[in-house]
Design an enzyme around this catalytic site. Structure first.
Site, PDB file in Angstrom:
ATOM      1  CG  HIS A  27     -23.756  48.505  58.182  1.00 12.05           C
ATOM      2  ND1 HIS A  27     -23.250  49.058  59.345  1.00 12.05           N
ATOM      3  CD2 HIS A  27     -22.903  47.509  57.851  1.00 12.05           C
ATOM      4  CE1 HIS A  27     -22.143  48.445  59.682  1.00 12.05           C
ATOM      5  NE2 HIS A  27     -21.900  47.498  58.803  1.00 12.05           N
TER       6      HIS A  27
ATOM      7  NE  ARG B  19     -21.786  45.121  51.526  1.00 10.21           N
ATOM      8  CZ  ARG B  19     -21.028  45.075  52.595  1.00 10.21           C
ATOM      9  NH1 ARG B  19     -20.187  44.084  52.762  1.00 10.21           N
ATOM     10  NH2 ARG B  19     -21.101  46.014  53.504  1.00 10.21           N
TER      11      ARG B  19
ATOM     12  CD  GLU C 202     -25.681  43.368  55.198  1.00 10.42           C
ATOM     13  OE1 GLU C 202     -25.261  42.438  55.930  1.00 10.42           O
ATOM     14  OE2 GLU C 202     -25.049  44.401  54.992  1.00 10.42           O
TER      15      GLU C 202
ATOM     16  CG  ASN D 123     -19.506  41.438  50.083  1.00 11.39           C
ATOM     17  OD1 ASN D 123     -18.679  42.273  49.703  1.00 11.39           O
ATOM     18  ND2 ASN D 123     -19.978  41.413  51.311  1.00 11.39           N
TER      19      ASN D 123
ATOM     20  NE  ARG E 285     -14.241  49.925  60.259  1.00  8.18           N
ATOM     21  CZ  ARG E 285     -15.288  49.349  59.692  1.00  8.18           C
ATOM     22  NH1 ARG E 285     -16.520  49.702  60.037  1.00  8.18           N
ATOM     23  NH2 ARG E 285     -15.123  48.437  58.760  1.00  8.18           N
TER      24      ARG E 285
END
Ligand code: ADP
Length: 396
Positions: free
Chosen positions: A179, A90, A382, A7, A238
């Protein structure tokens, strides 16, 4: 089959070496501050931890260093790079091109490059990771696994924004969602626990970045993140959902450029911005328990936003069989799980507070016996999804 899961971010790189069939984690680690001062944290198996602090000027040097550590006499978990069967990457944005994982080819890289305007921070780093692997391990196949792919099943009415249609057809402006590998993994685990043929599941992935997903019969039908990961829940830094009118208002009042506004909404807002304390929810919970008013409001905002999505998704799904909590906050913050569920008893959502307080790193049910809706805590994985997809596409 041994899969190296990568990733690659703009100045960091996470990796795992996984046996894709058994799920055994051989090694994992994180390289941070690439191009700055470089820190590599490497774990072998479940418990052996190593930390290296040394200059790591480029991503290529970071990957080479990781491969050296994986094969080096003192730290090795494999004797040679040749033992790696495939590499799974990823990739954040797959746009409308990719509704599933694919083997990396020149055409795939070109398409991920085309999508850079939609993910300017992430896709370039993901491409860099692939190109470096192709260069230093030319015989090992690479697979791209997209954060957006799982959400490609959303119907048009749930992914379009209510703006002139040509901006969708010409500029690809729509909700994509992120996600995806986590929502897929967690909803799939919930389906196994539910043992029902038809299922309506709401997954709350609550980490630094957070999103909710409505999953009907195993397929995403709506999700809270949008064109970018900025939309939806209140996150670490965020803002999530906000009136678009805020943007020109701030630009005029504070003389901000588009870049400054995006930075403000992405990095200075959310839990950090409202609480004025930290983006780390643990610190905000601590302050709220000491009666810090802003910390208390932050937690209420965070939970109310999650509740709002749960209720609206229960409507879209025409009922709900299970609510799942996952990622850093979802897996660990019992206070948030309790506060999100409280008040939803009218929907048949009844949490068992004793079960909610139990600490475990395994999937578990935390609803009361008489709850119509199951409430699960399911640790996400993941990397395992990436390893398994990579295995399926390269096993030959
Ligand atoms: P990322 O999105 O970076 O993968 P994680 O899923 O690891 O993030 O979630 C990280 C967040 O989880 C941290 O910012 C922290 O606020 C939160 N977190 C972890 N443990 C707890 C806890 N026990 N209570 C509350 N929040 C927690």
């Amino acid at each position: 089959m041994l899969v190296f899961v990568l990733n690659a971010g703009s100045s960091s790189l996470k990796y795992q070496l996984i046996n894709a069939q058994s799920g055994e984690l051989k090694a994992s680690g994180l390289v941070e501050r690439i191009g700055i001062d470089g820190v590599l944290k490497h774990e072998i198996g479940e418990n052996k931890k190593l930390t290296f602090e040394l200059p790591i000027p480029t991503h290529k040097e970071a990957i080479e260093l990781v491969l050296r550590i994986l094969t080096n006499d003192e730290t090795k978990v494999i004797s040679s790079i040749k033992e790696i069967d495939a590499i799974g990457h990823r990739v954040v944005h797959g746009g409308e091109y990719f509704d599933k994982s694919v083997i990396v080819t020149d055409d795939v890289i070109k398409k991920i490059e085309d999508l850079i305007p939609l993910a300017p921070l992430h896709n370039p780093a993901n491409i860099l990771g692939m190109k470096i692997c192709q260069e230093i391990m030319p015989t090992i196949p690479n697979v791209a696994v997209f954060d957006t792919a799982f959400h490609q099943t959303m119907p048009e009415e749930n992914y379009l924004y209510a703006i002139p249609h040509e901006d969708y057809t010409q500029h690809h402006l729509r909700k994509y969602g992120f996600h995806g590998t986590s929502h897929y993994y967690v909803s799939n685990e919930a389906i196994k626990l539910l043992k029902k043929e038809k299922s309506r599941i709401i997954v709350c992935h609550l980490g630094n970045g957070s999103s909710v997903c409505a999953v009907k019969d195993g397929k995403s039908i709506s999700t809270s993140m949008g064109l970018t990961p900025l939309e939806g829940l209140v996150m670490g830094t965020r803002c999530g959902d906000i009136d678009a009118g805020v943007i020109p208002y701030l630009m005029e009042r504070k003389h901000m450029t588009p870049h400054q506004i995006i930075d403000y909404l992405n990095k200075k807002s959310g839990i950090l911005g409202v609480s004025g304390i930290s983006s780390d929810l643990r610190e905000v919970i601590r302050a709220s328990l000491e009666n810090d008013q802003r910390a208390q409001v932050t937690i209420k905002m965070l939970c109310n936003r999650i509740k709002k999505y749960i209720c609206s998704y229960a409507g879209l799904l025409e009922g709900v069989d299970a609510i799942c909590f996952t990622a850093g906050i979802g897996e660990n913050a019992d206070l948030i799980r309790k506060q999100v569920c409280s008040g939803l008893e009218f929907m048949g959502i009844l949490i068992d507070q004793e079960k909610n307080l139990l600490k475990s790193d395994k999937s578990r049910e935390i609803n009361a016996k008489n709850s119509k809706v199951k409430i699960y805590v399911i640790p996400t994985n993941e990397e395992l999804v990436i390893a398994k997809d990579t295995y399926e596409l390269t096993k030959g």
